[in-house]
Design a protein around this motif. Structure first.
Motif, PDB file in Angstrom:
ATOM      1  N   GLY A  18       0.804  -1.216   0.000  1.00 15.40           N
ATOM      2  CA  GLY A  18       0.000   0.000   0.000  1.00 15.40           C
ATOM      3  C   GLY A  18       0.832   1.259   0.000  1.00 15.40           C
ATOM      4  N   ARG A  19       0.279   2.293   0.638  1.00 15.98           N
ATOM      5  CA  ARG A  19       0.904   3.616   0.661  1.00 15.98           C
ATOM      6  C   ARG A  19       2.042   3.653   1.680  1.00 15.98           C
ATOM      7  N   ARG A  20       3.183   4.249   1.271  1.00 14.90           N
ATOM      8  CA  ARG A  20       4.319   4.378   2.174  1.00 14.90           C
ATOM      9  C   ARG A  20       5.042   5.697   1.922  1.00 14.90           C
ATOM     10  N   ILE A  21       5.595   6.245   3.012  1.00 17.02           N
ATOM     11  CA  ILE A  21       6.521   7.372   2.914  1.00 17.02           C
ATOM     12  C   ILE A  21       7.633   7.104   3.920  1.00 17.02           C
ATOM     13  N   ASP A  22       8.858   7.446   3.562  1.00 13.23           N
ATOM     14  CA  ASP A  22      10.007   7.251   4.443  1.00 13.23           C
ATOM     15  C   ASP A  22      10.881   8.492   4.368  1.00 13.23           C
ATOM     16  N   VAL A  23      11.391   8.940   5.504  1.00 16.54           N
ATOM     17  CA  VAL A  23      12.270  10.115   5.560  1.00 16.54           C
ATOM     18  C   VAL A  23      13.613   9.701   6.151  1.00 16.54           C
ATOM     19  N   TRP A  24      14.698  10.307   5.641  1.00 18.24           N
ATOM     20  CA  TRP A  24      16.039  10.058   6.160  1.00 18.24           C
ATOM     21  C   TRP A  24      16.939  11.236   5.823  1.00 18.24           C
ATOM     22  N   VAL A  25      18.148  11.239   6.403  1.00 19.45           N
ATOM     23  CA  VAL A  25      19.126  12.290   6.141  1.00 19.45           C
ATOM     24  C   VAL A  25      20.082  11.789   5.067  1.00 19.45           C
ATOM     25  N   VAL A  26      20.119  12.509   3.930  1.00 18.30           N
ATOM     26  CA  VAL A  26      20.973  12.127   2.811  1.00 18.30           C
ATOM     27  C   VAL A  26      22.379  12.682   2.995  1.00 18.30           C
ATOM     28  N   ASN A  27      22.454  13.966   3.349  1.00 22.60           N
ATOM     29  CA  ASN A  27      23.746  14.626   3.427  1.00 22.60           C
ATOM     30  C   ASN A  27      23.794  15.497   4.675  1.00 22.60           C
ATOM     31  N   PRO A  28      24.718  15.253   5.595  1.00 23.32           N
ATOM     32  CA  PRO A  28      25.621  14.110   5.621  1.00 23.32           C
ATOM     33  C   PRO A  28      24.824  12.833   5.877  1.00 23.32           C
ATOM     34  N   PRO A  29      25.352  11.673   5.462  1.00 22.71           N
ATOM     35  CA  PRO A  29      24.582  10.426   5.612  1.00 22.71           C
ATOM     36  C   PRO A  29      24.467  10.012   7.075  1.00 22.71           C
ATOM     37  N   LEU A  30      23.332  10.329   7.675  1.00 28.94           N
ATOM     38  CA  LEU A  30      23.145  10.071   9.106  1.00 28.94           C
ATOM     39  C   LEU A  30      22.054   9.057   9.402  1.00 28.94           C
ATOM     40  N   GLY A  31      21.502   8.405   8.386  1.00 26.58           N
ATOM     41  CA  GLY A  31      20.524   7.356   8.630  1.00 26.58           C
ATOM     42  C   GLY A  31      19.103   7.875   8.742  1.00 26.58           C
ATOM     43  N   GLY A  32      18.263   7.045   9.341  1.00 26.13           N
ATOM     44  CA  GLY A  32      16.856   7.357   9.483  1.00 26.13           C
ATOM     45  C   GLY A  32      15.971   6.520   8.577  1.00 26.13           C
ATOM     46  N   GLN A  33      16.553   5.652   7.741  1.00 31.41           N
ATOM     47  CA  GLN A  33      15.760   4.845   6.826  1.00 31.41           C
ATOM     48  C   GLN A  33      14.895   3.859   7.613  1.00 31.41           C
ATOM     49  N   GLY A  34      13.628   3.775   7.227  1.00 32.98           N
ATOM     50  CA  GLY A  34      12.670   2.901   7.895  1.00 32.98           C
ATOM     51  C   GLY A  34      11.680   3.723   8.701  1.00 32.98           C
ATOM     52  N   TYR A  35      10.468   3.200   8.853  1.00 33.41           N
ATOM     53  CA  TYR A  35       9.427   3.949   9.545  1.00 33.41           C
ATOM     54  C   TYR A  35       9.833   4.235  10.983  1.00 33.41           C
ATOM     55  N   GLY A  36       9.864   5.511  11.341  1.00 34.39           N
ATOM     56  CA  GLY A  36      10.174   5.926  12.705  1.00 34.39           C
ATOM     57  C   GLY A  36      11.615   5.688  13.127  1.00 34.39           C
ATOM     58  N   ALA A  37      12.493   5.353  12.180  1.00 38.33           N
ATOM     59  CA  ALA A  37      13.891   5.074  12.519  1.00 38.33           C
ATOM     60  C   ALA A  37      14.629   6.380  12.831  1.00 38.33           C
ATOM     61  N   PRO A  38      15.447   6.390  13.886  1.00 34.79           N
ATOM     62  CA  PRO A  38      16.172   7.611  14.244  1.00 34.79           C
ATOM     63  C   PRO A  38      17.383   7.841  13.352  1.00 34.79           C
ATOM     64  N   ALA A  39      17.807   9.092  13.274  1.00 34.59           N
ATOM     65  CA  ALA A  39      19.053   9.455  12.589  1.00 34.59           C
ATOM     66  C   ALA A  39      20.152   9.570  13.634  1.00 34.59           C
ATOM     67  N   ASP A  40      21.374   9.679  13.171  1.00 32.61           N
ATOM     68  CA  ASP A  40      22.513   9.832  14.072  1.00 32.61           C
ATOM     69  C   ASP A  40      22.588  11.281  14.568  1.00 32.61           C
ATOM     70  N   LEU A  41      23.555  11.534  15.412  1.00 36.19           N
ATOM     71  CA  LEU A  41      23.776  12.835  16.026  1.00 36.19           C
ATOM     72  C   LEU A  41      23.941  13.934  14.972  1.00 36.19           C
ATOM     73  N   VAL A  42      23.286  15.059  15.208  1.00 37.60           N
ATOM     74  CA  VAL A  42      23.407  16.249  14.356  1.00 37.60           C
ATOM     75  C   VAL A  42      24.137  17.312  15.164  1.00 37.60           C
ATOM     76  N   LEU A  43      25.138  17.934  14.540  1.00 32.84           N
ATOM     77  CA  LEU A  43      25.990  18.909  15.234  1.00 32.84           C
ATOM     78  C   LEU A  43      25.478  20.332  15.059  1.00 32.84           C
ATOM     79  N   PRO A  44      25.864  21.247  15.959  1.00 30.48           N
ATOM     80  CA  PRO A  44      25.415  22.640  15.848  1.00 30.48           C
ATOM     81  C   PRO A  44      25.730  23.253  14.485  1.00 30.48           C
TER      82      PRO A  44
END
Length: 187
Positions: A18-44
């Motif tokens: 069915g219907r799906r949407i997924d969000v992640w961080v492309v640049n820098p590559p910090l993850g987040g792929q998958g429903y509700g998956a967290p990304a890595d640390l983001v710096l100031p």
């Protein structure tokens, strides 16, 4: 999966999802792929390129408007920092570029938990995904101590630095220590 029956293999199709949407961080590559998956640390003040992919039964959906909502969720009440829209391209991707805020003398109040919400409407149904991440310094110095309370001239000094990070990745870190005598002269 294939099933052998009467000398033939019956290959079953991939089940439609069915219907799906997924969000992640492309640049820098910090993850987040998958429903509700967290990304890595983001710096100031880091600039993030966020991507969202919209699919229907594993096929990309093009020319749909995706909403990106970026908010600080730590603290007493969540604060919305940015709302942006982008249309999906032929391969179902939409993008948002966002620089993490830094507001002067109160900037450290921004450090903590953040969340990105994405949403899109497909056939009159709104679908969403979210990605949490920590916004913090790469390392936090927890303590610095020496092996003795005082030293004589030409003594060796052993310094221990306790530190921590919220990053899930490996990083090389170089630390420098300056030692001064009671007159403020580096030794």
């Amino acid at each position: 999966q294939a099933k052998f029956l009467n000398g033939t293999y019956k290959v079953l199709q991939i089940a439609p999802v069915g219907r799906r949407i997924d969000v992640w961080v492309v640049n820098p590559p910090l993850g987040g792929q998958g429903y509700g998956a967290p990304a890595d640390l983001v710096l100031p003040q880091m600039e993030l390129t966020l991507a969202a992919k919209v699919t229907y039964n594993w096929q990309p959906v093009s020319y749909k408007k995706v909403t990106f909502e970026i908010m600080q969720i730590s603290g007493e009440d969540p604060k919305l920092w940015k709302v942006e829209w982008d249309d999906t391209c032929d391969d179902g991707h939409a993008y948002c570029i966002f620089r993490m805020p830094w507001t002067g003398h109160t900037a450290e109040e921004l450090l903590g938990k953040w969340r990105v919400w994405v949403s899109v409407t497909l056939a009159d149904v709104v679908i969403r995904d979210f990605m949490d991440f920590d916004y913090d310094y790469l390392i936090r110095i927890l303590g610095v101590r020496t092996d003795k309370p005082e030293y004589m001239k030409c003594n060796d000094v052993t310094i221990t630095v306790d530190y921590a990070t919220k990053s899930k990745r490996m990083h090389d870190v170089t630390m420098y220590v300056t030692i001064q005598d009671e007159l403020g002269v580096p030794i």
